[in-house]
Scaffold this motif. Sequence first.
Motif, PDB file in Angstrom:
ATOM      1  N   ASN A  51     -27.306 -22.489  49.206  1.00 40.88           N
ATOM      2  CA  ASN A  51     -27.054 -23.756  50.033  1.00 40.88           C
ATOM      3  C   ASN A  51     -26.792 -25.060  49.022  1.00 40.88           C
ATOM      4  OD1 ASN A  51     -29.681 -24.600  49.605  1.00 40.88           O
ATOM      5  ND2 ASN A  51     -30.150 -24.309  51.643  1.00 40.88           N
ATOM      6  N   SER A 561     -26.433 -31.691  52.548  1.00 37.49           N
ATOM      7  CA  SER A 561     -25.565 -30.718  53.365  1.00 37.49           C
ATOM      8  C   SER A 561     -24.244 -31.549  53.809  1.00 37.49           C
ATOM      9  CB  SER A 561     -26.373 -30.254  54.480  1.00 37.49           C
ATOM     10  OG  SER A 561     -26.876 -31.354  55.328  1.00 37.49           O
ATOM     11  N   GLN A 630     -22.870 -28.288  55.433  1.00 37.29           N
ATOM     12  CA  GLN A 630     -23.785 -26.989  55.730  1.00 37.29           C
ATOM     13  C   GLN A 630     -24.280 -27.420  57.070  1.00 37.29           C
ATOM     14  OE1 GLN A 630     -24.141 -24.353  53.862  1.00 37.29           O
ATOM     15  NE2 GLN A 630     -22.729 -25.382  52.257  1.00 37.29           N
ATOM     16  N   SER A 636     -21.263 -23.088  57.074  1.00 35.46           N
ATOM     17  CA  SER A 636     -20.580 -24.028  56.201  1.00 35.46           C
ATOM     18  C   SER A 636     -19.314 -24.259  56.930  1.00 35.46           C
ATOM     19  CB  SER A 636     -20.334 -23.563  54.885  1.00 35.46           C
ATOM     20  OG  SER A 636     -19.476 -22.242  54.701  1.00 35.46           O
TER      21      SER A 636
END
Length: 855
Positions: A51, A561, A630, A636
């Motif tokens: 990630n 993210s 994310q 995603s």
Amino acid sequence: MNTKVLFISCLLSATAFAQNLRGRVTDESNNSALPGATIVVVGQQLGTTTNGEGDFLLKLAPGPYTLRISSLGFESVDRPVTVESTGTTTINLALKPAQTSLSEVVVVGSRNLNRSVTDSPAPIDVIDIRQVTAKTGQLDVNQLLQFVAPSFNSNRQTGSDGADHVDPASLRGLGPDQTLVLINGKRQHQSSLVTLFGTRGRGNTGTDLNTIPAAAIERIEILRDGAAAQYGSDAIAGVINIVLKSNTNQLTANVNYGAYQAKYRFDSQQVDGGNLNVNANYGWRIGKNGFLNLTGDYNQRQHTNRANTPGIDSTLQRRQYGDPKVTNSSLYANAQLPITDNTHIYAFGGINVRKGDAYAWTRAADSERNIPSIYPNGFDPIITSNILDGTFAAGVRTILRGWNVDFGNIFGSNRFDYGVKNSLNVSMGASSPREFNAGGFQLQQNVTGLHFTRFYKNALQGLNVAFGSEFRYENYKIFAGEEASYRAYDVTKQAGSQGFPGFQPSNALDKSRTNLGIYIDTEADLTKAFMIGAAARYENYSDFGSTLNGKLSSRLKISPSFMLRGTLSTGFRAPSLAQVYFNSTITNFVGGQAVQVQIAQNGGAVTQALGVPPLKQETSVNASLGFTSQLGSGFSLTVDGYYVRIKDRVVLTGQFGNDLPEIANELNQLNVSQVQFFTNAISTRTRGIDIVLAHQAQVGNGRLNTSLAMNFNSLDTISVNTNDKLRPYKDRYFDLREYYFVRASAPPSKMNLTLDYSINKWAFLLRFVRFGEVKLANWTYEPNDIDIYRPKVTTDLSISYRFTPQMGLSIGGSNIFNVYPDMHRADRTESGGAWDPVQMGINGAYWFGKLNFRF
């Protein structure tokens, strides 16, 4: 359906006895996290990616495993690990930056060797060809990408002369020649064919992706963004970079066979289009970091026939309508020879030989284009092709005073020879031969480049500088066919070979030009979260002058993210030599006087008489804005909107005849009855959005990868650019059919939902592709008489099983519910069949089996 899948996934996950394997992947040089790194369980179809913080999670049964960890720009490693029967196993992994930017090809869209795909300011698709080919029915590169990448569109043509043999393809709904193709980061030559009749991409000269065998390809990178300032001409729509295999000490081989199930074939044969493919790949290690990787590929595809539409008079439609018969043979190589620790020589390329038989339009028994004593029942001419395509590149990469230096040369050649069989020359009477050599054309390109790249680790948070120069030479030839293919021996009869009249000696030519390009490309991480990039490129062409283009790009990490990204650029595309110089002539006789039907060369006598200006470059303004995110464990999302405005697009006009008062004198003086030509006729605006949602999850003892990719696209014609003499005929300069052809380069929407589940030795793939509505104008030229192809959904299904680590089998079907585009009148459609080649194509369900070996 989605709710059921999610429920089953949760249920299986809750009852699974798999253990957690957690870890983090970092950059060894600075201990920073590596997002997007790939972790694969060797020998099993299991894997994941890291990630935004470099973390990953796998659920595995207790026991020993070997993990293969890789990331673009870093050296891959294999790491043994044992998953304990209780608790969570943790492993941290550090990858070394690849010293041989040298052995890795730079990710397209950025010359920063430290930039990953997830870190890019522009949207990039990376397609693992081995994974795609193992589980799907498509065998050639165009069709693979058609069903994998929503912004990519390609349809096999029929009744379109040369385009039956070279599939036109487009990115984001723009022209086939507005996408630049690279091999290992080097400019690939285009096809010598300019598409003319009954086809998408009419008037364009695209790159023939099918000359490169899929078995030779490791991955394909698609930059969905204008990049002319970085890579030069043709990159208005984006860039496709084909990365060849470099693996060693492993033999892979595949035997594939499939055929179509004909829902609409009105004879006893309900299965046709048999497709056999055999390929093999092997690599040898040379020294410590060197290799030689070879691929051989053979593909044979038989005709399909979807003619004889019910409800239509058989005399008004074709008797043969479908895919051409093609044999395609390729040999490709990729090599690297180390000289020192910091220097190596590289070479790659290959040769492709293609022979094709394509259906031309039916000549009825009582037609003036037939000789009943030769063909008492009429005949269906076959247009044959003999295509020879070759690419060879070589160069040296080294590190010089901290700079990565690449000096290399790539040469490419594409030759297309036409033939016609099952035909005749009416003017020769009963003595006419039935086969003809109709001539053809050839394009050659040579590019020499010198490139410098350097990353300053301690400048700001990282500064990358790249600059360089390329010199390109291009040559284009047209060569005449044999005399019987074009000559009129009886002036009261039609001249030349039926189906495709040959090129005449007056059409033959040999033209060249040169181009010099100089660029600078920089990227600076102002902070760890904020990056800005700038590129500029100057090019000078020997035939029409200079152009200067620039690009700005930026990326902002809001959180680990969530990231915003955007680009703004200007671009250009030089008209191809084929568009500048292509010409063809059909000679007819009226009252004993020779008159010509021409596609006239730009700058020739006819276009000068009509006041048509010389071709100039297309120019564009590109903008994109989007984000990556994310959304949680395994999710995603990327969303990218884009805007492309193109000025002075090159198109092939409609036909102008000597029955038009304002130009009748000019055409009659040149003995021309009809003419069309290439010109910078239109300006267009394209707006769209790409959305990609992906999820990875452990389901039971297996892994489920789910992706939903969507493209929404709208193209509008802003203006039609005519000259004073032809302004009264604006509707012919860019007519109704041409307008719809340009818009139909891509459907307004395309969606792809893929579910890929692997467990132990089994793998299952289910894919749905929805094609949006397509509209085409037919031969009536009536604004209200439009062929509308409503949205359709195709379904693909495959099951794969590995008998041993060395042998596996995949069986399945593409378009398993036998979906076709909407049916229309065959005597009015552009292609002369019940469907034009749109959406999923005209052949129906395809069933296949693939046996693969790995030693």
